[in-house]
Design a protein around this motif. Structure first.
Motif, PDB file in Angstrom:
ATOM      1  N   THR A   4      17.595 -11.178  10.505  1.00 58.42           N
ATOM      2  CA  THR A   4      18.718 -10.854   9.350  1.00 58.42           C
ATOM      3  C   THR A   4      18.615  -9.315   9.214  1.00 58.42           C
ATOM      4  O   THR A   4      17.535  -8.716   9.518  1.00 58.42           O
ATOM      5  CB  THR A   4      18.493 -11.815   8.288  1.00 58.42           C
ATOM      6  N   SER A   5      19.372  -8.953   8.433  1.00 59.14           N
ATOM      7  CA  SER A   5      19.408  -7.371   7.722  1.00 59.14           C
ATOM      8  C   SER A   5      18.138  -7.004   7.037  1.00 59.14           C
ATOM      9  O   SER A   5      17.404  -6.160   7.394  1.00 59.14           O
ATOM     10  CB  SER A   5      20.601  -6.953   7.123  1.00 59.14           C
ATOM     11  N   ASP A   6      17.675  -8.081   6.336  1.00 58.82           N
ATOM     12  CA  ASP A   6      16.377  -8.091   5.522  1.00 58.82           C
ATOM     13  C   ASP A   6      15.110  -8.245   6.379  1.00 58.82           C
ATOM     14  O   ASP A   6      14.139  -7.298   6.213  1.00 58.82           O
ATOM     15  CB  ASP A   6      16.116  -9.347   4.803  1.00 58.82           C
ATOM     16  N   ALA A  10      12.442  -4.954   6.506  1.00 56.15           N
ATOM     17  CA  ALA A  10      11.075  -5.167   6.169  1.00 56.15           C
ATOM     18  C   ALA A  10      10.328  -4.563   7.162  1.00 56.15           C
ATOM     19  O   ALA A  10       9.224  -4.041   6.976  1.00 56.15           O
ATOM     20  CB  ALA A  10      11.090  -6.910   6.258  1.00 56.15           C
ATOM     21  N   VAL A  11      10.656  -4.409   8.489  1.00 58.46           N
ATOM     22  CA  VAL A  11       9.960  -3.555   9.558  1.00 58.46           C
ATOM     23  C   VAL A  11      10.216  -2.348   9.432  1.00 58.46           C
ATOM     24  O   VAL A  11       9.014  -1.310   9.308  1.00 58.46           O
ATOM     25  CB  VAL A  11      10.398  -4.187  10.811  1.00 58.46           C
ATOM     26  N   LEU A  12      11.463  -1.624   9.246  1.00 61.76           N
ATOM     27  CA  LEU A  12      11.687  -0.288   9.519  1.00 61.76           C
ATOM     28  C   LEU A  12      11.978   0.607   8.296  1.00 61.76           C
ATOM     29  O   LEU A  12      11.901   1.816   8.064  1.00 61.76           O
ATOM     30  CB  LEU A  12      13.157  -0.253  10.278  1.00 61.76           C
ATOM     31  N   GLY A  13      11.985  -0.272   7.381  1.00 65.92           N
ATOM     32  CA  GLY A  13      12.287   0.486   5.838  1.00 65.92           C
ATOM     33  C   GLY A  13      13.924   0.650   5.896  1.00 65.92           C
ATOM     34  O   GLY A  13      14.657   0.157   6.680  1.00 65.92           O
ATOM     35  N   PRO A  14      14.139   1.508   5.054  1.00 62.20           N
ATOM     36  CA  PRO A  14      15.756   1.714   4.630  1.00 62.20           C
ATOM     37  C   PRO A  14      16.386   2.444   5.735  1.00 62.20           C
ATOM     38  O   PRO A  14      15.929   3.285   6.373  1.00 62.20           O
ATOM     39  CB  PRO A  14      15.957   2.713   3.601  1.00 62.20           C
ATOM     40  N   VAL A  15      17.344   1.730   6.592  1.00 60.84           N
ATOM     41  CA  VAL A  15      17.871   2.525   7.811  1.00 60.84           C
ATOM     42  C   VAL A  15      19.417   2.325   7.639  1.00 60.84           C
ATOM     43  O   VAL A  15      19.940   1.473   6.862  1.00 60.84           O
ATOM     44  CB  VAL A  15      17.166   1.819   9.118  1.00 60.84           C
ATOM     45  N   LYS A  17      23.063   1.150   8.457  1.00 58.55           N
ATOM     46  CA  LYS A  17      23.631  -0.064   8.779  1.00 58.55           C
ATOM     47  C   LYS A  17      23.855  -0.345  10.029  1.00 58.55           C
ATOM     48  O   LYS A  17      23.758  -1.511  10.846  1.00 58.55           O
ATOM     49  CB  LYS A  17      24.777  -0.293   7.868  1.00 58.55           C
ATOM     50  N   ALA A  18      24.279   0.638  10.643  1.00 58.60           N
ATOM     51  CA  ALA A  18      24.802   0.697  12.273  1.00 58.60           C
ATOM     52  C   ALA A  18      23.607   0.466  13.080  1.00 58.60           C
ATOM     53  O   ALA A  18      23.524  -0.381  13.990  1.00 58.60           O
ATOM     54  CB  ALA A  18      25.361   2.030  12.713  1.00 58.60           C
ATOM     55  N   LEU A  19      22.604   1.077  12.760  1.00 52.76           N
ATOM     56  CA  LEU A  19      21.211   0.675  13.308  1.00 52.76           C
ATOM     57  C   LEU A  19      20.803  -0.683  13.235  1.00 52.76           C
ATOM     58  O   LEU A  19      20.281  -1.451  14.192  1.00 52.76           O
ATOM     59  CB  LEU A  19      20.006   1.606  12.952  1.00 52.76           C
ATOM     60  N   VAL A  20      20.960  -1.212  12.113  1.00 49.77           N
ATOM     61  CA  VAL A  20      20.506  -2.400  11.629  1.00 49.77           C
ATOM     62  C   VAL A  20      21.470  -3.635  12.512  1.00 49.77           C
ATOM     63  O   VAL A  20      21.045  -4.401  13.211  1.00 49.77           O
ATOM     64  CB  VAL A  20      20.782  -3.063  10.071  1.00 49.77           C
ATOM     65  N   ALA A  21      22.455  -3.350  12.515  1.00 49.00           N
ATOM     66  CA  ALA A  21      23.329  -4.191  13.534  1.00 49.00           C
ATOM     67  C   ALA A  21      23.203  -3.957  14.847  1.00 49.00           C
ATOM     68  O   ALA A  21      22.930  -5.114  15.844  1.00 49.00           O
ATOM     69  CB  ALA A  21      24.985  -3.986  13.364  1.00 49.00           C
ATOM     70  N   GLU A  22      22.761  -3.020  15.399  1.00 44.91           N
ATOM     71  CA  GLU A  22      22.413  -2.637  17.012  1.00 44.91           C
ATOM     72  C   GLU A  22      20.817  -3.320  17.070  1.00 44.91           C
ATOM     73  O   GLU A  22      20.913  -4.074  18.231  1.00 44.91           O
ATOM     74  CB  GLU A  22      22.157  -1.300  17.568  1.00 44.91           C
ATOM     75  N   VAL A  23      20.134  -3.309  16.337  1.00 50.37           N
ATOM     76  CA  VAL A  23      18.798  -4.205  16.338  1.00 50.37           C
ATOM     77  C   VAL A  23      19.068  -5.466  16.485  1.00 50.37           C
ATOM     78  O   VAL A  23      18.484  -6.278  17.321  1.00 50.37           O
ATOM     79  CB  VAL A  23      17.840  -3.670  15.407  1.00 50.37           C
ATOM     80  N   ALA A  28      16.485  -9.679  19.660  1.00 48.03           N
ATOM     81  CA  ALA A  28      15.027  -9.770  19.423  1.00 48.03           C
ATOM     82  C   ALA A  28      14.327 -10.180  18.112  1.00 48.03           C
ATOM     83  O   ALA A  28      15.319 -10.509  17.069  1.00 48.03           O
ATOM     84  CB  ALA A  28      14.358  -8.011  19.561  1.00 48.03           C
ATOM     85  N   THR A  29      13.020 -10.682  18.380  1.00 51.06           N
ATOM     86  CA  THR A  29      12.539 -11.153  17.240  1.00 51.06           C
ATOM     87  C   THR A  29      12.041  -9.779  16.181  1.00 51.06           C
ATOM     88  O   THR A  29      11.835  -8.845  16.748  1.00 51.06           O
ATOM     89  CB  THR A  29      11.285 -12.058  17.329  1.00 51.06           C
ATOM     90  N   GLN A  30      11.507 -10.546  14.950  1.00 49.99           N
ATOM     91  CA  GLN A  30      10.851  -9.466  14.210  1.00 49.99           C
ATOM     92  C   GLN A  30       9.535  -8.859  14.611  1.00 49.99           C
ATOM     93  O   GLN A  30       9.190  -7.706  14.636  1.00 49.99           O
ATOM     94  CB  GLN A  30      10.660 -10.399  12.867  1.00 49.99           C
ATOM     95  N   ALA A  31       8.856  -9.819  15.560  1.00 46.60           N
ATOM     96  CA  ALA A  31       7.447  -9.511  15.993  1.00 46.60           C
ATOM     97  C   ALA A  31       7.742  -8.472  17.069  1.00 46.60           C
ATOM     98  O   ALA A  31       7.103  -7.336  17.241  1.00 46.60           O
ATOM     99  CB  ALA A  31       6.795 -10.631  16.628  1.00 46.60           C
ATOM    100  N   GLU A  32       8.750  -8.511  18.024  1.00 45.15           N
ATOM    101  CA  GLU A  32       9.180  -7.437  18.994  1.00 45.15           C
ATOM    102  C   GLU A  32       9.690  -6.195  18.394  1.00 45.15           C
ATOM    103  O   GLU A  32       9.555  -5.336  19.013  1.00 45.15           O
ATOM    104  CB  GLU A  32      10.384  -8.156  19.761  1.00 45.15           C
ATOM    105  N   LEU A  33      10.270  -6.233  17.212  1.00 41.98           N
ATOM    106  CA  LEU A  33      10.860  -5.226  16.466  1.00 41.98           C
ATOM    107  C   LEU A  33       9.492  -4.394  16.074  1.00 41.98           C
ATOM    108  O   LEU A  33       9.507  -3.007  16.029  1.00 41.98           O
ATOM    109  CB  LEU A  33      11.849  -5.354  15.344  1.00 41.98           C
ATOM    110  N   ALA A  34       8.454  -5.091  15.414  1.00 42.14           N
ATOM    111  CA  ALA A  34       7.392  -4.495  14.790  1.00 42.14           C
ATOM    112  C   ALA A  34       6.889  -3.810  15.967  1.00 42.14           C
ATOM    113  O   ALA A  34       5.985  -2.782  15.945  1.00 42.14           O
ATOM    114  CB  ALA A  34       6.545  -5.554  14.347  1.00 42.14           C
ATOM    115  N   GLU A  35       6.590  -4.529  17.363  1.00 45.00           N
ATOM    116  CA  GLU A  35       5.779  -3.838  18.299  1.00 45.00           C
ATOM    117  C   GLU A  35       6.674  -2.537  18.709  1.00 45.00           C
ATOM    118  O   GLU A  35       5.985  -1.624  19.036  1.00 45.00           O
ATOM    119  CB  GLU A  35       5.646  -4.717  19.680  1.00 45.00           C
TER     120      GLU A  35
END
Length: 73
Positions: A4-6, A10-15, A17-23, A28-35
């Protein structure tokens, strides 16, 4: 499970909205995003630890995160 956006914030901090949508669109999973965030933030340290370069969705996320940084320069 799709992030979700949240989850992204939670991983990237405030970013942007377009980047959030692309991610989220990567599936990907939140673990993949953290990596990916770790690679994008400090790849020399991870290489120094002997970790293999990112592949798959993690690599795609690294590209997204670093392309955003390059646009700011």
């Amino acid at each position: 499970m799709t992030m979700t956006s949240d989850d992204v914030i939670a991983v990237l901090g405030p970013v942007d909205k377009a980047l959030v949508a692309e991610v989220i669109a990567t599936g990907a999973t939140q673990a993949e995003l953290a990596e990916a965030f770790a690679w994008a933030s400090n790849d020399e340290a991870l290489i120094g630890e002997g970790r293999r370069l990112a592949t798959g969705r993690v690599a795609a996320l690294v590209d997204l995160l670093t392309s955003d940084e390059e646009e700011l320069e």
